[in-house]
Design an enzyme around this catalytic site. Structure first.
Site, PDB file in Angstrom:
ATOM      1  N   SER A   1      -9.194  -3.746  -6.887  1.00 46.79           N
ATOM      2  CA  SER A   1      -7.767  -3.867  -7.201  1.00 46.79           C
ATOM      3  C   SER A   1      -7.470  -4.482  -8.559  1.00 46.79           C
ATOM      4  O   SER A   1      -6.379  -4.300  -9.099  1.00 46.79           O
ATOM      5  CB  SER A   1      -7.060  -4.678  -6.112  1.00 46.79           C
ATOM      6  OG  SER A   1      -7.682  -5.944  -5.959  1.00 46.79           O
TER       7      SER A   1
ATOM      8  N   GLU B   1       7.883 -13.379  -8.793  1.00 46.15           N
ATOM      9  CA  GLU B   1       6.969 -14.449  -8.437  1.00 46.15           C
ATOM     10  C   GLU B   1       5.562 -13.999  -8.818  1.00 46.15           C
ATOM     11  O   GLU B   1       5.292 -12.803  -8.952  1.00 46.15           O
ATOM     12  CB  GLU B   1       7.035 -14.724  -6.945  1.00 46.15           C
ATOM     13  CG  GLU B   1       6.144 -13.851  -6.061  1.00 46.15           C
ATOM     14  CD  GLU B   1       6.443 -12.366  -6.074  1.00 46.15           C
ATOM     15  OE1 GLU B   1       5.488 -11.562  -5.871  1.00 46.15           O
ATOM     16  OE2 GLU B   1       7.607 -11.976  -6.279  1.00 46.15           O
TER      17      GLU B   1
ATOM     18  N   LYS C   1      -1.102  -3.978  -9.704  1.00 44.67           N
ATOM     19  CA  LYS C   1       0.268  -4.500  -9.693  1.00 44.67           C
ATOM     20  C   LYS C   1       1.205  -3.712 -10.608  1.00 44.67           C
ATOM     21  O   LYS C   1       2.410  -3.619 -10.348  1.00 44.67           O
ATOM     22  CB  LYS C   1       0.279  -5.973 -10.095  1.00 44.67           C
ATOM     23  CG  LYS C   1      -0.396  -6.907  -9.099  1.00 44.67           C
ATOM     24  CD  LYS C   1       0.366  -6.986  -7.800  1.00 44.67           C
ATOM     25  CE  LYS C   1      -0.201  -8.061  -6.883  1.00 44.67           C
ATOM     26  NZ  LYS C   1       0.529  -8.136  -5.591  1.00 44.67           N
TER      27      LYS C   1
END
Length: 400
Positions: free
Chosen positions: A382, A116, A94
């Site tokens: 991830s 969010e 991210k």
């Protein structure tokens, strides 16, 4: 249908019948401004150099490509490599997108970021980007996600962000996005919305994809160095879909099998899942047209996943296009399979994966035995599982 997998989106953000811009008129100027800024700065040498330096010295790129020898021996069949996005600063992929969008917002003259978050990793990344660039930050998060990701809530607040609870609806990611969009509509002049995945109104799906495509670019170079050839199969989990498209995009024009793994929850038959391709239909949701879990009247259905980051009712429009092209396969792993993979990778490789990533590990363990021993699988790991340890302990009835 356009058969070139890299040709789209078009100028209006359409991946054939998917994507586009379905927002209130008050948000159109902001999206047009963002699109214009992104087109300008993605070719700006100073911006790209600044981002490149931060990728190396702040995020920790390139992340390693690790040969998982013991996982390979356990599964049998294909060699299994892990692309170690869990080793990025803040613990997940991210940060690649959040830092880039934070820099872009600063260039645009914005003074405030909103975001969010579901699993909390994007919220932490956005709060990190805001701290780095000196911008105010507010993160919206559903009540249920705040409970199961309490560690990340504290991390966001420690980084200086305001974390606003969203106690309505399913109290998960989709409700957090709704609140973020409402905030942006009200504060559009000074605020940039750091959307965390390849979803939402144009230009977000293409912009986030481009910021995450560094994953695949690195992977291509690393596997060529390690094995002298490209992999046979790529596997990644799919929530909104940024980590998966980030890995896949570089390889789309090569004859490589690609598998996206959605959240099967308690099973498709139970209705308690987040597998949009297994149980969804085409609809418009939160700014774009895509596959959506909805009833016959178009009402959004509740979702469930053990992983907060995959617990979402829709999926990025480019994934729908890739499914239509039959370029990417989509399947799912259940909660039970993901939890088993979470423990497996921890015990035999000493790597605790995020529950999201564990869905991809679960699929790899199924696929590897069906492939020759000289073939190669790459899993996009991830994120790391620190954030999930308390939730897994709770599920297993262990008091910490």
């Amino acid at each position: 249908m356009n058969k070139n997998p890299k040709k789209l989106p078009d100028s209006k953000g359409h991946f054939n019948g998917y994507g586009g811009r379905f927002v209130p008129e008050t948000l159109m100027p902001a999206l047009i401004e963002l699109e214009k800024a992104y087109k300008q700065y993605r070719r700006d040498k100073n911006f790209l150099e600044e981002l490149s330096i931060l990728q190396k010295t702040y995020i920790g790129r390139p992340t390693p490509l690790y040969f998982a020898r013991r996982l390979t021996e356990h599964a049998g069949g294909a060699k299994i490599y892990l692309k170690r996005e869990d080793l990025c600063h803040t613990g997940a992929h991210k940060i690649n997108n959040a830092i880039a969008q934070s820099l872009l917002a600063k260039k645009m003259g914005k003074t405030r970021l909103i975001a969010e978050t579901g699993a909390g990793q994007h919220g932490v990344a956005a709060a990190t980007g805001a701290a780095l660039t000196g911008l105010e930050c507010e993160i919206y998060m559903g009540s249920e996600d705040m409970q199961r990701q309490s560690l990340n809530v504290f991390r966001m607040r420690l980084l200086g962000a305001k974390v606003t609870e969203v106690p309505v609806g399913s109290r998960t990611l989709k409700d957090a996005i709704n609140e973020s969009l409402r905030d942006w509509t009200t504060n559009v002049r000074n605020t940039h919305y750091v959307l965390g995945t390849v979803f939402g109104p144009h230009p977000y799906p293409v912009m986030v994809r481009d910021f995450q495509s560094t994953i695949g670019k690195e992977t291509r170079q690393q596997i060529l160095k390690a094995e002298g050839r490209l992999p046979d199969c790529l596997i990644a989990c799919v929530g909104g879909g940024s980590n998966s498209i980030g890995l896949f995009y570089e390889f789309l024009t090569h004859p490589i099998r690609m598998i996206g793994v959605e959240a099967g929850g308690h099973g498709i038959g139970t209705g308690e899942h987040a597998a949009r391709f297994a149980g969804g239909s085409l609809g418009v949701f939160q700014g774009c047209k895509s596959y959506l879990l909805q009833d016959d009247d178009g009402n959004v259905l509740g979702t469930h996943s053990v992983s907060a980051g995959l617990d979402y009712a829709s999926v990025g429009p480019e994934h729908c296009y890739m499914r239509d092209l039959k370029r990417i396969e989509y399947t799912y792993a259940t909660d039970e399979e993901a939890l088993q993979a979470f423990e497996l990778l921890s015990k035999i490789e000493g790597i605790i994966p995020a529950l999201e990533s564990a869905h991809a590990v679960a699929e790899a363990v199924k696929v590897a035995p069906t492939m020759p021993r000289d073939s190669i699988i790459i899993i996009n790991l991830s994120g790391r599982g620190d954030k999930d340890v308390q939730e897994v302990a709770r599920i297993k009835g262990i008091n910490l």
